[in-house]
Motif scaffolding. Structure first.
Motif, PDB file in Angstrom:
ATOM      1  N   ALA A  58       0.816  -1.216   0.000  1.00 58.39           N
ATOM      2  CA  ALA A  58       0.000   0.000   0.000  1.00 58.39           C
ATOM      3  C   ALA A  58       0.850   1.267   0.000  1.00 58.39           C
ATOM      4  CB  ALA A  58      -0.944  -0.003   1.199  1.00 58.39           C
ATOM      5  N   GLU A  59       1.946   1.264   0.749  1.00 53.42           N
ATOM      6  CA  GLU A  59       2.798   2.456   0.807  1.00 53.42           C
ATOM      7  C   GLU A  59       3.388   2.757  -0.562  1.00 53.42           C
ATOM      8  OE1 GLU A  59       5.709   2.205   3.860  1.00 53.42           O
ATOM      9  OE2 GLU A  59       4.238   1.971   5.482  1.00 53.42           O
ATOM     10  N   ASN A  62       0.657   4.188  -2.789  1.00 55.80           N
ATOM     11  CA  ASN A  62       0.384   5.598  -2.495  1.00 55.80           C
ATOM     12  C   ASN A  62       1.361   6.521  -3.215  1.00 55.80           C
ATOM     13  OD1 ASN A  62      -1.859   5.283  -0.768  1.00 55.80           O
ATOM     14  ND2 ASN A  62      -0.534   4.851   0.986  1.00 55.80           N
ATOM     15  N   GLU A  63       2.572   6.067  -3.378  1.00 58.14           N
ATOM     16  CA  GLU A  63       3.608   6.880  -4.018  1.00 58.14           C
ATOM     17  C   GLU A  63       3.534   6.835  -5.539  1.00 58.14           C
ATOM     18  OE1 GLU A  63       7.295   5.407  -2.572  1.00 58.14           O
ATOM     19  OE2 GLU A  63       6.980   6.104  -0.499  1.00 58.14           O
ATOM     20  N   ASP A  66      -2.161   7.171  -9.021  1.00 56.45           N
ATOM     21  CA  ASP A  66      -3.183   8.174  -8.726  1.00 56.45           C
ATOM     22  C   ASP A  66      -4.459   7.534  -8.197  1.00 56.45           C
ATOM     23  OD1 ASP A  66      -1.730  10.548  -9.721  1.00 56.45           O
ATOM     24  OD2 ASP A  66      -1.871   9.515 -11.658  1.00 56.45           O
ATOM     25  N   LYS A  91      -4.831   0.919   4.139  1.00 49.67           N
ATOM     26  CA  LYS A  91      -3.640   1.756   4.274  1.00 49.67           C
ATOM     27  C   LYS A  91      -3.504   2.770   3.126  1.00 49.67           C
ATOM     28  CE  LYS A  91      -1.236  -2.082   6.542  1.00 49.67           C
ATOM     29  NZ  LYS A  91      -0.131  -3.072   6.433  1.00 49.67           N
ATOM     30  N   LEU A  92      -4.427   2.726   2.187  1.00 53.74           N
ATOM     31  CA  LEU A  92      -4.328   3.607   1.032  1.00 53.74           C
ATOM     32  C   LEU A  92      -4.753   5.036   1.357  1.00 53.74           C
ATOM     33  CD1 LEU A  92      -5.742   1.406  -1.889  1.00 53.74           C
ATOM     34  CD2 LEU A  92      -3.351   2.040  -1.487  1.00 53.74           C
ATOM     35  N   LYS A  93      -4.059   5.980   0.741  1.00 50.61           N
ATOM     36  CA  LYS A  93      -4.426   7.390   0.841  1.00 50.61           C
ATOM     37  C   LYS A  93      -4.910   7.926  -0.500  1.00 50.61           C
ATOM     38  CE  LYS A  93      -0.989   8.094   4.484  1.00 50.61           C
ATOM     39  NZ  LYS A  93       0.255   8.804   4.887  1.00 50.61           N
ATOM     40  N   ILE A  94      -4.946   7.069  -1.500  1.00 48.23           N
ATOM     41  CA  ILE A  94      -5.405   7.435  -2.826  1.00 48.23           C
ATOM     42  C   ILE A  94      -6.782   6.810  -3.076  1.00 48.23           C
ATOM     43  CG2 ILE A  94      -3.089   7.726  -3.798  1.00 48.23           C
ATOM     44  CD1 ILE A  94      -3.254   4.881  -4.897  1.00 48.23           C
ATOM     45  N   ARG A 128     -12.987   5.207   0.392  1.00 53.75           N
ATOM     46  CA  ARG A 128     -12.002   5.759  -0.551  1.00 53.75           C
ATOM     47  C   ARG A 128     -12.563   5.945  -1.958  1.00 53.75           C
ATOM     48  NH1 ARG A 128     -10.158   3.027   3.424  1.00 53.75           N
ATOM     49  NH2 ARG A 128      -8.168   3.606   4.444  1.00 53.75           N
TER      50      ARG A 128
END
Length: 372
Positions: A58-59, A62-63, A66, A91-94, A128
């Protein structure tokens, strides 16, 4: 250019890359029909695309991306646990874009007892997603009951993918020998399946007795035979061969296996699958994606629906359909089903429904060649 991580099966699994049939079968999601909606999404999403496994970093995602896009199936059911997929999603921020999510239950009861991992998966997705694409109103009602209302009924993405150029089919004088039948089964080792009457067993027996072509999508023993794994002893042991003979009402395995080699059809490449369809006059049976592939290749098809998943898709998309339990699986019955086909409804509804699908993709900021 947008960057997407697509969480999906392999688009074209190669049997030569697998040491045994079990690993290949799992790579197919236990059903070659999964390849249709998987390949459809890959074709319908633009931008830069990278395939991810269902458990991913997941990290790193995220990087590098999109958004995460997930071609889905009938994952809302009591028998599966998607906790392993929920873990990286949490754990995703996207954004997460899930396409074609379906519910499956006996009958049309929207109260489906879900496992904790699947509940986590749904929370992670809806937290999300701008909205979620679902296969039909039944799935939408199941999710509404669970408190999720940001849904869009779009059907399955395979509905909007022509795997070959074609003209809308016309009915001809019926010829049973040019029919492709498709029943549904997993392993033959489940004794009640072999010994209890059912529409699916009737299709196996009818096809064998008339030496008709059969399409295989999830039938363990037949797929192993056709894909070159027939020598695995645990696959074709004495008990299983006895039961598979019962399913087909065959006198012996040697005769049946010869029939399967000659008349059995299975496809791990969707374009090859589509290219095979013009040889048939009518595709008939209980496989949803087998029917969609026929219709999207210009070959008349009819679905015998047998659960909530297949019924809701048939009703939403206008797929010619009848209740499997009421089907007359005989030469006369199949001929009458062919002669009564109304194919225009499917193609007209598809032309209308694709607009809703494109709107969903745009709402979720997914670049797509479908809008061009």
């Amino acid at each position: 250019m947008p960057r997407y991580g697509i969480v999906s099966l392999l688009q074209r699994p190669n049997p030569a890359n697998f040491s045994d049939f079990s690993h290949l079968y799992q790579a197919l999601g236990c059903n070659t029909g999964n390849l249709l909606f998987t390949n459809a999404v890959w074709r319908q999403v633009g931008g830069q695309k990278t395939r991810l496994n269902f458990v991913f970093d997941a990290e790193k995602a995220n990087e590098e991306y999109d958004a995460i896009i997930i071609p889905a199936a009938n994952w809302i059911n009591a028998n599966v646990d998607f906790g392993h997929v929920a873990e990286p999603l949490e754990k995703l921020k996207i954004p997460v874009v899930i396409i074609g999510l379906g519910a499956q239950n006996e009958g049309y009861d929207t109260a489906i007892p879900l496992k904790d991992g699947t509940k986590r998966f749904l929370r992670a997705v809806f937290d999300r997603a701008t909205s979620v694409s679902v296969r039909g109103e039944f799935t939408q009602n199941v999710l509404h009951r669970l408190g999720y209302r940001d849904t869009r009924v779009t059907g399955c993405p395979s509905l909007y993918c022509d795997f070959r150029q074609f003209q809308s089919p016309r009915l001809e004088t019926f010829d049973l020998s040019r029919c492709l039948l498709h029943p549904t089964r997993y392993s033959a080792s489940h004794a009640p399946y072999a010994r209890e009457a059912s529409p699916n067993r009737d299709i196996f027996r009818f096809a064998y007795s008339h030496r008709l072509d059969l399409l295989f999508q999830s039938e363990l023993e037949e797929l192993a035979l056709l894909l070159g794994f027939e020598n695995e002893p645990e696959m074709h042991n004495e008990r299983t061969l006895m039961l598979i003979n019962e399913i087909y009402k065959s006198s012996n395995w040697q005769e049946l296996s010869e029939y399967l080699r000659q008349k059995g059809k299975t496809f791990l490449d969707v374009d090859a699958w589509a290219d095979a369809m013009p040889a048939y006059q009518f595709v008939y049976g209980t496989r949803l994606h087998g029917t969609i592939m026929a219709l999207n290749s210009g070959t008349p098809g009819m679905l015998l629906y047998h659960d909530s998943r297949t019924r809701e898709m048939a009703e939403f998309a206008g797929i010619p359909h009848i209740d499997a339990n009421k089907a007359d699986i005989s030469k006369r019955g199949i001929r009458k089903a062919y002669e009564k086909l109304n194919l225009s409804k499917y193609y007209q509804k598809r032309a209308k429904n694709i607009d809703s699908y494109i709107s969903f993709l745009k709402e979720n900021n997914v670049e797509t060649p479908l809008s061009e």
